[in-house]
Design a protein around this motif. Structure first.
Motif, PDB file in Angstrom:
ATOM      1  N   SER A  41       0.845  -1.184   0.000  1.00  0.00           N
ATOM      2  CA  SER A  41       0.000   0.000   0.000  1.00  0.00           C
ATOM      3  C   SER A  41       0.886   1.241   0.000  1.00  0.00           C
ATOM      4  O   SER A  41       1.881   1.310   0.723  1.00  0.00           O
ATOM      5  CB  SER A  41      -0.897   0.007   1.239  1.00  0.00           C
ATOM      6  OG  SER A  41      -1.667   1.177   1.306  1.00  0.00           O
ATOM      7  N   GLN A  42       0.518   2.206  -0.832  1.00  0.00           N
ATOM      8  CA  GLN A  42       1.342   3.402  -0.984  1.00  0.00           C
ATOM      9  C   GLN A  42       1.536   4.128   0.344  1.00  0.00           C
ATOM     10  O   GLN A  42       0.593   4.482   1.022  1.00  0.00           O
ATOM     11  CB  GLN A  42       0.685   4.357  -1.986  1.00  0.00           C
ATOM     12  CG  GLN A  42       1.505   5.611  -2.272  1.00  0.00           C
ATOM     13  CD  GLN A  42       0.900   6.444  -3.376  1.00  0.00           C
ATOM     14  OE1 GLN A  42       0.576   5.949  -4.440  1.00  0.00           O
ATOM     15  NE2 GLN A  42       0.723   7.731  -3.138  1.00  0.00           N
ATOM     16  N   GLY A  43       2.811   4.326   0.693  1.00  0.00           N
ATOM     17  CA  GLY A  43       3.138   5.063   1.897  1.00  0.00           C
ATOM     18  C   GLY A  43       3.091   4.273   3.184  1.00  0.00           C
ATOM     19  O   GLY A  43       3.341   4.822   4.261  1.00  0.00           O
ATOM     20  N   SER A  44       2.758   2.980   3.125  1.00  0.00           N
ATOM     21  CA  SER A  44       2.627   2.203   4.357  1.00  0.00           C
ATOM     22  C   SER A  44       3.997   1.795   4.893  1.00  0.00           C
ATOM     23  O   SER A  44       5.002   1.817   4.183  1.00  0.00           O
ATOM     24  CB  SER A  44       1.787   0.949   4.107  1.00  0.00           C
ATOM     25  OG  SER A  44       2.517   0.003   3.350  1.00  0.00           O
ATOM     26  N   ALA A  45       4.000   1.399   6.175  1.00  0.00           N
ATOM     27  CA  ALA A  45       5.247   0.963   6.803  1.00  0.00           C
ATOM     28  C   ALA A  45       5.769  -0.322   6.182  1.00  0.00           C
ATOM     29  O   ALA A  45       6.944  -0.658   6.334  1.00  0.00           O
ATOM     30  CB  ALA A  45       5.020   0.764   8.300  1.00  0.00           C
ATOM     31  N   ALA A  46       4.901  -1.055   5.462  1.00  0.00           N
ATOM     32  CA  ALA A  46       5.339  -2.297   4.820  1.00  0.00           C
ATOM     33  C   ALA A  46       6.459  -2.055   3.827  1.00  0.00           C
ATOM     34  O   ALA A  46       7.299  -2.932   3.599  1.00  0.00           O
ATOM     35  CB  ALA A  46       4.155  -2.959   4.120  1.00  0.00           C
ATOM     36  N   GLU A  47       6.497  -0.866   3.244  1.00  0.00           N
ATOM     37  CA  GLU A  47       7.536  -0.573   2.252  1.00  0.00           C
ATOM     38  C   GLU A  47       8.929  -0.723   2.856  1.00  0.00           C
ATOM     39  O   GLU A  47       9.789  -1.442   2.321  1.00  0.00           O
ATOM     40  CB  GLU A  47       7.357   0.839   1.704  1.00  0.00           C
ATOM     41  CG  GLU A  47       8.444   1.238   0.704  1.00  0.00           C
ATOM     42  CD  GLU A  47       8.252   2.648   0.178  1.00  0.00           C
ATOM     43  OE1 GLU A  47       8.978   3.036  -0.749  1.00  0.00           O
ATOM     44  OE2 GLU A  47       7.375   3.375   0.701  1.00  0.00           O
ATOM     45  N   GLY A  48       9.174  -0.034   3.980  1.00  0.00           N
ATOM     46  CA  GLY A  48      10.491  -0.107   4.604  1.00  0.00           C
ATOM     47  C   GLY A  48      10.826  -1.498   5.105  1.00  0.00           C
ATOM     48  O   GLY A  48      11.967  -1.953   5.005  1.00  0.00           O
ATOM     49  N   ILE A  49       9.822  -2.207   5.622  1.00  0.00           N
ATOM     50  CA  ILE A  49      10.050  -3.546   6.159  1.00  0.00           C
ATOM     51  C   ILE A  49      10.412  -4.520   5.043  1.00  0.00           C
ATOM     52  O   ILE A  49      11.355  -5.309   5.165  1.00  0.00           O
ATOM     53  CB  ILE A  49       8.809  -4.025   6.934  1.00  0.00           C
ATOM     54  CG1 ILE A  49       8.609  -3.144   8.176  1.00  0.00           C
ATOM     55  CG2 ILE A  49       8.937  -5.492   7.326  1.00  0.00           C
ATOM     56  CD1 ILE A  49       7.312  -3.403   8.909  1.00  0.00           C
ATOM     57  N   VAL A  50       9.662  -4.468   3.934  1.00  0.00           N
ATOM     58  CA  VAL A  50       9.947  -5.369   2.809  1.00  0.00           C
ATOM     59  C   VAL A  50      11.304  -5.040   2.196  1.00  0.00           C
ATOM     60  O   VAL A  50      12.082  -5.946   1.858  1.00  0.00           O
ATOM     61  CB  VAL A  50       8.828  -5.275   1.751  1.00  0.00           C
ATOM     62  CG1 VAL A  50       9.213  -6.046   0.494  1.00  0.00           C
ATOM     63  CG2 VAL A  50       7.515  -5.809   2.317  1.00  0.00           C
ATOM     64  N   GLN A  51      11.611  -3.755   2.047  1.00  0.00           N
ATOM     65  CA  GLN A  51      12.901  -3.379   1.475  1.00  0.00           C
ATOM     66  C   GLN A  51      14.055  -3.874   2.336  1.00  0.00           C
ATOM     67  O   GLN A  51      15.095  -4.290   1.809  1.00  0.00           O
ATOM     68  CB  GLN A  51      12.978  -1.861   1.323  1.00  0.00           C
ATOM     69  CG  GLN A  51      12.209  -1.317   0.129  1.00  0.00           C
ATOM     70  CD  GLN A  51      12.331   0.186   0.012  1.00  0.00           C
ATOM     71  OE1 GLN A  51      12.490   0.894   1.006  1.00  0.00           O
ATOM     72  NE2 GLN A  51      12.245   0.679  -1.209  1.00  0.00           N
ATOM     73  N   LYS A  52      13.889  -3.832   3.653  1.00  0.00           N
ATOM     74  CA  LYS A  52      14.964  -4.258   4.548  1.00  0.00           C
ATOM     75  C   LYS A  52      15.113  -5.773   4.566  1.00  0.00           C
ATOM     76  O   LYS A  52      16.224  -6.299   4.502  1.00  0.00           O
ATOM     77  CB  LYS A  52      14.694  -3.731   5.962  1.00  0.00           C
ATOM     78  CG  LYS A  52      15.795  -4.072   6.959  1.00  0.00           C
ATOM     79  CD  LYS A  52      15.606  -3.342   8.278  1.00  0.00           C
ATOM     80  CE  LYS A  52      14.376  -3.826   9.011  1.00  0.00           C
ATOM     81  NZ  LYS A  52      14.255  -3.220  10.367  1.00  0.00           N
ATOM     82  N   GLN A  53      13.989  -6.494   4.616  1.00  0.00           N
ATOM     83  CA  GLN A  53      14.062  -7.944   4.738  1.00  0.00           C
ATOM     84  C   GLN A  53      14.253  -8.640   3.387  1.00  0.00           C
ATOM     85  O   GLN A  53      14.863  -9.710   3.322  1.00  0.00           O
ATOM     86  CB  GLN A  53      12.787  -8.467   5.406  1.00  0.00           C
ATOM     87  CG  GLN A  53      12.627  -8.009   6.849  1.00  0.00           C
ATOM     88  CD  GLN A  53      11.459  -8.697   7.540  1.00  0.00           C
ATOM     89  OE1 GLN A  53      10.914  -9.680   7.061  1.00  0.00           O
ATOM     90  NE2 GLN A  53      11.059  -8.168   8.698  1.00  0.00           N
TER      91      GLN A  53
END
Length: 514
Positions: A41-53
């Protein structure tokens, strides 16, 4: 056939082929494979988590969950990462062709209330935190979470109205994320909606909601268009740089939705889709339009779209004509200013222009999104009318002025009685085309908190998790609106056709005798 033509045909055929959907993902570890397309989802915290993991994953952004679920089912993306409770609710509501992995991501997302840094309510952050502390301590927050999220109830409790009104609380929300902020019929419901009502009562304030996409809701709060955001809002480092946040409301686990149904899901879903194609369509129609009287949402959207379109046509035509009259005699200053303004308006994408007007130009004013939309479309339509008039009048032989003056007309009179009636038929087809383009362009006003026809379709899709009838209905309604305006345009063309005017109408006010 020439070689370049064969190459072009081959390229078009390749582009037309559907994307190949590989094997469905069966475990979270497979997200680390190179080339895996993960939706977020645009702007969600999932972005940073997926990018890191999963740094090798290709991220695909979505504005609403129903579109993302369909993309997973069709193989356009390999997985979608989002709040696991919301995705379970979607599966229980009939989303098919997908399932959730048993595993969740290691990190959780933190949910809080976003607060406008320029809110006119004094000490809003401290008041929110005190309010959250009280409802957490007395168990109200846990009860809300249990009812809306865990049990899936859809009934808003009775919340006493505030006793001492003196403030106005404007809350930004989305309306498309059950069970937090969504619609039951034509009324808002969900955990965040109840939270807003309770806080307004606690604060002693009148409550107003404004609905945004996640892509624009942060800008709305940063600019002061809303006092706070209650929309299952993730706390991220980037958002925290722009907005202060309240104390934590709760934390959510991130689930992974992938293509294909597990056997239990397929068996559970079978009764809902049992029957012929006609029966399936009938059930989908009932779900989209009749259940909870959702047709009323489409009706409200049509009213908003019509209002914006009609006002923009009227004001744009008047503005374009007025500016043309200022410039037609060669006024140097007026022509230079007009050229610059038209260059700026026509060179700016419409959605960008609307957002500049809403969040920048009128950012410090409490002006509705619909009013800003009318202003924006008036500017673009007015610039088009100016250009059309310049083209149409230029197509009339300049000798018409001399002939009119010889008949006793003043130059202004000659313009309105002789030249303009001949110019209008030249530009009417293009004018009708501008109206058609304007109707379709109104579909973007959801970016500035306007609940038009397209936005209402998104709201319905967020409830039904079906794309067919909402999108088909929107398409048919737009066709009907375009047909209505085209019919009106044809009638106007017949009325203004100079060949249909009688000689006495043309010579009215002119002495023709000796």
């Amino acid at each position: 056939m020439k070689k370049w033509m064969l190459t072009l045909i081959a390229a078009i055929c390749l582009l037309a082929l559907p994307a190949f959907a590989g094997e469905a993902i069966s475990s979270v570890e497979e997200l680390s494979r190179p080339g895996i397309r993960v939706g977020i989802s645009q702007g969600s915290a999932a972005e940073g988590i997926v990018q890191k993991q999963y740094p090798q994953a290709e991220l695909v952004y979505f504005l609403d969950n129903s579109t993302a679920y369909l993309a997973v089912a069709q193989g356009k993306i390999d997985a979608y990462v989002f709040d696991v409770k919301q995705m379970r609710l979607a599966l229980e509501s009939g989303v098919s062709g997908v399932h959730l992995l048993e595993e969740t991501l290691d990190e959780t997302v933190r949910i809080a209330v976003g607060i406008s840094p320029v809110s006119k309510i004094p000490d809003l952050q401290q008041k929110l935190n005190r309010f959250i502390g009280e409802i957490r301590a007395d168990g109200t927050l846990d009860d809300m979470f249990q009812r809306w999220v865990m049990e899936g109830r859809e009934t808003m409790p009775e919340i006493p109205a505030p006793e001492a009104l003196g403030l106005r609380l404007t809350v930004g929300t989305t309306g498309i994320v059950p069970p937090y902020s969504y619609y039951v019929g034509t009324e808002r419901a969900g955990l965040d909606i109840e939270l807003a009502y309770r806080f307004a009562a606690w604060l002693g304030a009148d409550l107003e909601f404004r609905t945004y996409d996640y892509g624009s809701i942060i800008a709305a709060a940063a600019g002061g268009d809303v006092d706070c955001i209650m929309a299952n809002l993730n706390v991220t480092p980037e958002r925290a740089e722009t907005l202060p946040f309240s104390d934590l409301l709760y934390e959510e686990k991130l689930g992974v939705m992938v293509r294909g149904e597990v056997p239990e899901t397929a068996e559970a879903a079978e009764p809902a889709w049992k029957g012929s194609i006609l029966e399936q369509l009938s059930a989908s129609f009932e779900k989209t339009f009749l259940r909870e009287e959702r047709w009323r949402l489409f009706l409200e959207g049509v009213k908003t779209t019509l209002l914006i379109t009609l006002l923009s046509i009227l004001f744009g035509t008047a503005a374009g004509f007025g500016v043309y009259m200022l410039c037609r005699n060669g006024n140097l200053l007026a022509n230079r200013i007009t050229r610059i303004c038209i260059w700026l308006v026509q060179g700016t994408p419409m959605v960008v222009l609307l957002m500049i007007l809403y969040y920048v130009v009128f950012g410090s004013l409490r002006i509705s999104g619909a009013a800003v939309a009318v202003i924006g479309f008036t500017l673009t339509f007015g610039s088009a009318v100016f250009s059309l008039l310049k083209m149409g009048v230029g197509a009339v032989d300049p000798g018409q002025y001399e002939a009119a003056c010889a008949l006793g007309h003043s130059r202004l009179h000659a313009f309105f009685r002789i030249v303009l009636p001949q110019a209008i038929p030249h530009v009417m087809p293009a004018y009708q085309g501008e109206i058609t383009g304007l109707i379709k362009a109104t579909a973007i006003v959801g970016y500035i908190a306007v609940q038009d026809l397209t936005k209402m379709g998104d709201i319905v899709r967020s409830r039904t998790y079906e794309a067919f009838f909402p999108l088909i209905a929107i398409t048919l309604i737009y066709f009907a609106l375009e047909g209505l305006f085209s019919f009106a345009g044809r009638r106007i063309r017949l009325r203004v056709d100079p060949r249909r005017r009688k000689p006495e109408q043309i010579l009215k006010g002119i002495r023709t005798g000796g």
